[in-house]
Design a protein around this motif. Structure first.
Motif, mmCIF file in Angstrom:
data_model
loop_
_atom_site.group_PDB
_atom_site.id
_atom_site.type_symbol
_atom_site.label_atom_id
_atom_site.label_comp_id
_atom_site.label_asym_id
_atom_site.label_seq_id
_atom_site.Cartn_x
_atom_site.Cartn_y
_atom_site.Cartn_z
ATOM 1 N N ALA A 89 2.378 0.066 1.765
ATOM 2 C CA ALA A 89 2.449 -0.949 0.947
ATOM 3 C C ALA A 89 1.134 -1.208 0.067
ATOM 4 O O ALA A 89 0.918 -1.448 -1.246
ATOM 5 N N GLY A 90 0.012 -1.068 0.656
ATOM 6 C CA GLY A 90 -1.293 -1.341 0.173
ATOM 7 C C GLY A 90 -1.768 -0.170 -0.861
ATOM 8 O O GLY A 90 -2.446 -0.443 -1.877
ATOM 9 N N ALA A 91 -1.112 0.926 -0.498
ATOM 10 C CA ALA A 91 -1.494 2.229 -1.544
ATOM 11 C C ALA A 91 -0.872 1.739 -2.665
ATOM 12 O O ALA A 91 -1.319 2.224 -3.839
ATOM 13 N N ALA A 92 0.067 1.158 -3.020
ATOM 14 C CA ALA A 92 1.074 0.729 -4.100
ATOM 15 C C ALA A 92 0.250 -0.450 -4.854
ATOM 16 O O ALA A 92 0.628 -0.510 -6.156
ATOM 17 N N LEU A 93 -0.643 -1.079 -4.485
ATOM 18 C CA LEU A 93 -1.233 -2.263 -4.870
ATOM 19 C C LEU A 93 -2.329 -2.041 -5.581
ATOM 20 O O LEU A 93 -2.899 -0.869 -5.401
ATOM 21 N N LYS A 94 -2.954 -2.638 -6.746
ATOM 22 C CA LYS A 94 -3.956 -2.783 -7.322
ATOM 23 C C LYS A 94 -5.108 -2.843 -6.231
ATOM 24 O O LYS A 94 -4.994 -3.436 -5.389
ATOM 25 N N ARG A 98 -5.560 -4.549 -2.671
ATOM 26 C CA ARG A 98 -5.712 -3.599 -1.776
ATOM 27 C C ARG A 98 -6.903 -3.924 -0.778
ATOM 28 O O ARG A 98 -6.769 -3.964 0.309
ATOM 29 N N ARG A 99 -8.089 -4.410 -1.422
ATOM 30 C CA ARG A 99 -9.255 -5.013 -0.678
ATOM 31 C C ARG A 99 -8.915 -6.053 0.305
ATOM 32 O O ARG A 99 -9.372 -6.291 1.131
ATOM 33 N N VAL A 100 -7.950 -7.043 -0.313
ATOM 34 C CA VAL A 100 -7.710 -8.215 0.308
ATOM 35 C C VAL A 100 -6.929 -7.792 1.433
ATOM 36 O O VAL A 100 -7.260 -8.503 2.545
ATOM 37 N N MET A 101 -5.992 -6.945 1.499
ATOM 38 C CA MET A 101 -5.031 -6.641 2.577
ATOM 39 C C MET A 101 -5.812 -6.067 3.555
ATOM 40 O O MET A 101 -5.720 -6.084 4.774
ATOM 41 N N ASP A 102 -6.731 -5.028 3.343
ATOM 42 C CA ASP A 102 -7.706 -4.432 3.948
ATOM 43 C C ASP A 102 -8.667 -5.411 5.019
ATOM 44 O O ASP A 102 -8.690 -5.297 5.998
ATOM 45 N N LEU A 104 -7.898 -8.443 5.574
ATOM 46 C CA LEU A 104 -6.998 -9.166 6.616
ATOM 47 C C LEU A 104 -6.607 -8.555 7.752
ATOM 48 O O LEU A 104 -6.729 -8.920 9.041
ATOM 49 N N PHE A 105 -6.477 -7.154 7.780
ATOM 50 C CA PHE A 105 -6.348 -6.313 8.944
ATOM 51 C C PHE A 105 -7.511 -5.908 9.683
ATOM 52 O O PHE A 105 -7.417 -6.104 10.921
ATOM 53 N N VAL A 106 -8.741 -6.127 8.958
ATOM 54 C CA VAL A 106 -9.807 -5.731 9.755
ATOM 55 C C VAL A 106 -10.452 -7.079 10.375
ATOM 56 O O VAL A 106 -11.360 -7.005 11.624
ATOM 57 N N VAL A 146 -5.409 -3.899 17.978
ATOM 58 C CA VAL A 146 -5.576 -2.766 17.462
ATOM 59 C C VAL A 146 -5.111 -2.226 16.500
ATOM 60 O O VAL A 146 -5.015 -1.155 15.909
ATOM 61 N N THR A 147 -4.124 -3.211 15.543
ATOM 62 C CA THR A 147 -3.448 -2.922 14.537
ATOM 63 C C THR A 147 -4.566 -2.275 13.276
ATOM 64 O O THR A 147 -4.316 -1.830 12.381
ATOM 65 N N ALA A 148 -5.800 -3.094 13.566
ATOM 66 C CA ALA A 148 -6.685 -2.899 12.421
ATOM 67 C C ALA A 148 -6.939 -1.233 12.469
ATOM 68 O O ALA A 148 -7.271 -0.697 11.515
ATOM 69 N N PHE A 149 -7.024 -0.597 13.548
ATOM 70 C CA PHE A 149 -7.686 0.643 13.645
ATOM 71 C C PHE A 149 -6.414 1.518 13.208
ATOM 72 O O PHE A 149 -6.666 2.535 12.569
#
Length: 265
Positions: A89-94, A98-102, A104-106, A146-149
């Motif tokens: 999903a992030g690959a389709a975002l601007k 995408r940075r905001v999503m990254d 959140l997961f990190v 572990v989802t971040a990895f």
């Protein structure tokens, strides 16, 4: 190897051994030696015995190993599903979204795991999501950790994918779901298996958050190792630790075989 001079090669190998042996191999060898000993009052352990291994492969230890394997497997599969979905999903975002999503997961990796354990405990100790005291809260905490990895591994793999394969499939009339299942995910399979192995290994060794959450009937093996060393049973704890390492390495070896086959498809 980039180093061509024989003397330089020997120097690189010597530097590698000087760093590898004290930092990585020696602690593992100490645990392995202690697992076979009854005393360690000198330079080397003494009183060789297999009694600790007999205790580490039956009863409470065997149940704890089963708990760790089930927890790590469930957490890895959940993390892989969520991380892969988020990466796709992030690959389709601007880029900025995408940075905001990254980020959140990190975030769970950027804070101590005990904080993640506390946040999960507080969040799921009241209705409507009452999970405190169940095995599910342990699996959930491991999944969060572990989802971040998984997300980072799959995101990096997506950026390396050649878009020509997807474009060719789409130009032949394949629907987006067909392109995803028959083209994109098979190309990502080596990275997916690598991410699953990493998540499994991290979950098998997780202790800090688990100590805050585990119910008495769902005790993972790292908690048992901590309890053994805390009451002074260092040799028994070492044997249980070796069993934990062996089980983890066996699963990682199996995952590596799957990844190798996927890479040559």
């Amino acid at each position: 190897m980039l180093v061509h001079s024989r003397r330089t090669k020997w120097a690189v190998w010597a530097l590698f051994l000087l760093l590898f042996v004290p930092l990585f191999a020696l602690p593992l060898l100490v645990v392995l030696g202690a697992s076979f000993a009854t005393h360690w009052s000198g330079v080397l352990p003494s009183g060789p015995t297999m009694a600790d291994y007999r205790a580490a492969t039956r009863g409470e230890a065997l149940r704890a190993l089963t708990t760790s394997l089930l927890t790590a497997t469930a957490a890895s599969l959940l993390a892989l599903a969520v991380g892969t979905w988020a990466a796709l999903a992030g690959a389709a975002l601007k880029k900025r979204y995408r940075r905001v999503m990254d980020a959140l997961f990190v975030l769970p990796v950027a804070v101590p795991s005990v904080v993640v354990g506390l946040s999960v405990l507080v969040a799921f100790s009241k209705p409507p999501m009452l999970l405190n005291g169940t095995r599910w809260i342990v699996i959930l905490a491991h999944t969060v950790l572990v989802t971040a990895f998984a997300h980072q591994s799959v995101s990096a793999a997506i950026t390396r994918l050649d878009p020509a394969y997807e474009q060719a499939a789409a130009s032949l009339g394949a629907r987006p779901s067909h392109v995803l299942w028959r083209v994109r995910l098979p190309l990502l399979l080596p990275s997916l298996t690598a991410a699953a192995g990493l998540c499994f290994a991290l979950s098998m060794g997780e202790l800090s958050a688990t100590m805050m959450l585990y119910p008495p009937d769902w005790t993972p093996l790292p908690v048992l190792i901590y309890a053994a060393t805390d009451r002074g049973a260092l040799f028994t704890g070492s044997a249980v630790a070796v069993v934990l390492m062996a089980a983890t390495l066996l699963v990682l070896f199996a995952v590596s075989r799957v990844r190798t086959r996927a890479s040559y498809r």
